[in-house]
Write a protein that holds these residues in place. Sequence first.
Motif, short mmCIF file in Angstrom:
data_model
loop_
_atom_site.label_atom_id
_atom_site.label_comp_id
_atom_site.label_asym_id
_atom_site.label_seq_id
_atom_site.Cartn_x
_atom_site.Cartn_y
_atom_site.Cartn_z
N LYS A 1 0.97 -1.14 -0.04
CA LYS A 1 0.04 0.17 0.04
C LYS A 1 0.82 1.07 -0.01
CE LYS A 1 -4.01 -1.66 2.17
NZ LYS A 1 -3.91 -2.50 3.45
N LEU A 2 1.75 1.25 1.02
CA LEU A 2 2.61 2.41 0.96
C LEU A 2 3.41 2.77 0.05
CD1 LEU A 2 5.55 2.18 2.54
CD2 LEU A 2 4.35 1.66 4.35
N ALA A 3 3.75 1.56 -0.73
CA ALA A 3 4.80 1.72 -1.88
C ALA A 3 4.24 1.83 -3.17
CB ALA A 3 5.77 0.29 -1.95
N GLN A 4 2.86 1.88 -3.39
CA GLN A 4 2.37 1.90 -4.46
C GLN A 4 2.55 3.20 -5.28
OE1 GLN A 4 0.50 -0.87 -6.20
NE2 GLN A 4 0.90 0.47 -7.73
N PRO A 5 2.40 4.36 -4.36
CA PRO A 5 2.67 5.71 -5.19
C PRO A 5 3.94 5.76 -5.81
CG PRO A 5 1.70 5.83 -2.77
CD PRO A 5 1.63 4.54 -3.00
N VAL A 6 4.97 5.33 -4.73
CA VAL A 6 6.38 5.37 -5.44
C VAL A 6 6.60 4.53 -6.58
CG1 VAL A 6 8.57 4.92 -4.49
CG2 VAL A 6 7.10 5.75 -2.69
N LEU A 7 6.11 3.42 -6.80
CA LEU A 7 6.14 2.43 -7.90
C LEU A 7 5.55 3.36 -9.07
CD1 LEU A 7 5.32 -0.72 -6.32
CD2 LEU A 7 7.41 -0.25 -7.04
N ARG B 1 8.86 5.30 -17.50
CA ARG B 1 8.10 4.40 -18.54
C ARG B 1 8.63 3.11 -18.78
NH1 ARG B 1 4.38 7.28 -21.12
NH2 ARG B 1 3.94 8.88 -19.86
N GLU B 2 8.79 2.43 -17.67
CA GLU B 2 9.05 0.91 -17.53
C GLU B 2 8.28 0.35 -16.21
OE1 GLU B 2 10.48 -0.35 -19.96
OE2 GLU B 2 11.56 1.25 -20.79
N THR B 3 8.27 -0.76 -16.15
CA THR B 3 7.83 -1.55 -15.18
C THR B 3 8.44 -1.41 -13.82
OG1 THR B 3 6.17 -2.84 -16.52
CG2 THR B 3 6.31 -3.44 -14.34
N ALA B 4 7.75 -1.07 -12.75
CA ALA B 4 8.46 -0.89 -11.45
C ALA B 4 7.68 -1.94 -10.33
CB ALA B 4 8.47 0.37 -10.60
N SER B 5 8.36 -2.67 -9.78
CA SER B 5 7.91 -3.73 -8.74
C SER B 5 8.35 -3.93 -7.30
CB SER B 5 7.83 -4.94 -9.56
OG SER B 5 7.67 -5.14 -10.67
N ILE B 6 7.85 -4.45 -6.41
CA ILE B 6 8.30 -4.70 -5.12
C ILE B 6 8.01 -6.16 -5.04
CG2 ILE B 6 8.47 -2.43 -4.11
CD1 ILE B 6 6.04 -3.52 -2.44
N ALA B 7 8.99 -6.70 -4.30
CA ALA B 7 8.73 -8.34 -3.97
C ALA B 7 9.50 -8.53 -2.73
CB ALA B 7 9.45 -9.16 -5.15
#
Lengths: 244, 244
Positions: free
Chosen positions: B78-84, B92-98
């Motif tokens: 939740k808190l990382a979503q805006p940063v991603l 312009r590329e895909t950012a992810s967390i895992a």
Amino acid sequence: MGALEKGLLVIEALGAGTPKLTLSGVARRIGITRAAARRHLLTLVELGYAESNGKLFWLAPRVLRLGSGYIIAAPLPKLAQPVLDRIGERTRETASIAILEANDIVFLAHSLRRGILAANTQIGVRVPAFCTAMGRVMLAHLDDVKIEEFLEASEIRKLTVKTMTSRQDLLQEIRKVRADGYSISDEEIEIGLRSIAVPITNSRGQVVAAMSVSLQAGRMGVSDMIERLLPELEAGRREIVRLI
Amino acid sequence: MGALEKGLLVIEALGAGTPKLTLSGVARRIGITRAAARRHLLTLVELGYAESNGKLFWLAPRVLRLGSGYIIAAPLPKLAQPVLDRIGERTRETASIAILEANDIVFLAHSLRRGILAANTQIGVRVPAFCTAMGRVMLAHLDDVKIEEFLEASEIRKLTVKTMTSRQDLLQEIRKVRADGYSISDEEIEIGLRSIAVPITNSRGQVVAAMSVSLQAGRMGVSDMIERLLPELEAGRREIVRLI
DNA sequence: TTAAAGCGTGCGTAATGCGTACAAAATCTG
DNA sequence: CAGATTTTGTACGCATTACGCACGCTTTAA
């Protein structure tokens, strides 16, 4: 085997809503004694499925092994994937399949994405069934009594101004879906999102899932969806039913 | 609380690999007596977490309630979503967390997609950690002994011709990642896919997750990734660490 | 400041889940 | 193809486990 049952309920309780719960909170939520909740929580912590700071308890990443197994192991997503991809390619929109789980639909697979995908459509995501095309098309194959029970158990709330919330109207709508053989959700989940869905049956004729195409409302009107998307879905449906 | 432990193992066993298992198969796989496996399986069927035809057993959709809870309840996505989203938009590329779970990384969140996304990157998806940028960046913060144990326990296999498979080389590479503070996977997971990742730490400095940007190999070379993507990731990392 | 409500924990007891032993399939073999 | 052998699924008595009560402590309200 009570310990297993309660333990699973504890996991579900920790997963639903509030991320961190106190021992008594868990006990209250699932209706067991605090002592029992304590034993189960401590066991889950020991096993690595939960974590705790001594006061609060929350789920650990390990629970991901439990749920994701179903999606990985389920045969339907695998055999439906090529069909979804083909529909996605031919219609240039997002095709999905989902199943009914409690009061929600759960997405199991999507077509390879072209263009932007609606935010809340990823594998494993849950959406209330009553307001979705896929949900209604799966509900339509229950008898009226079961549908009423379902609607009674559902928390019916307005997701958008267009969301149908009267249980009377919903039953009526689902009856219509039963007759039509397909269902359309017109901005009832999210403004700007339209979907059309058909049911997927197994070889015994039982409805086991639903398949849909979703698109931005601006791209196509409801009548065009029926004319252009429904035949694609029907063709895909026949193909999947043959493979099952 | 043995019943709970074994029951959860049974669920994991049913979820791993073969979709349908016989009673004895489950018993063998997790090392319990057939009698015990039987009791647990029957209970799971009764509770609705599994299904059976009397001979074979398999998972029911209800198990989705167990795993998905974590993703929904976990605060990090939740808190990382805006940063991603911001990183996704700027690069312009895909950012992810895992996160790291057993021998795999598990995706928890992605930036809103622009353009086509690599196929196997959806929330909840697992990928072997040893060959991913995110995996290595999380491993790098363990000491060498733990890393060797991890590599020993991992099933190291070539996903592409470029996948590094020597445990020696991998340890060396992870040591380098530890020094650099970031990691790059250059077509080691999938031909045509490059990723760069940085670690996410909690307030106590422990590594709890990783964040990455992935792109098609044709779009950018490795040195450009370090020059243009790494600063974005670093900025995002700082922001998330501040929020945790 | 005191009362009351809520929370977490130790303990004796009853029920639960344990493994052994048996029956029924399935598989191998001469 | 029949007998032998392994493998699979099921019932039962016993030991262990999980149950809830009761206690002490903490937090909230008066």
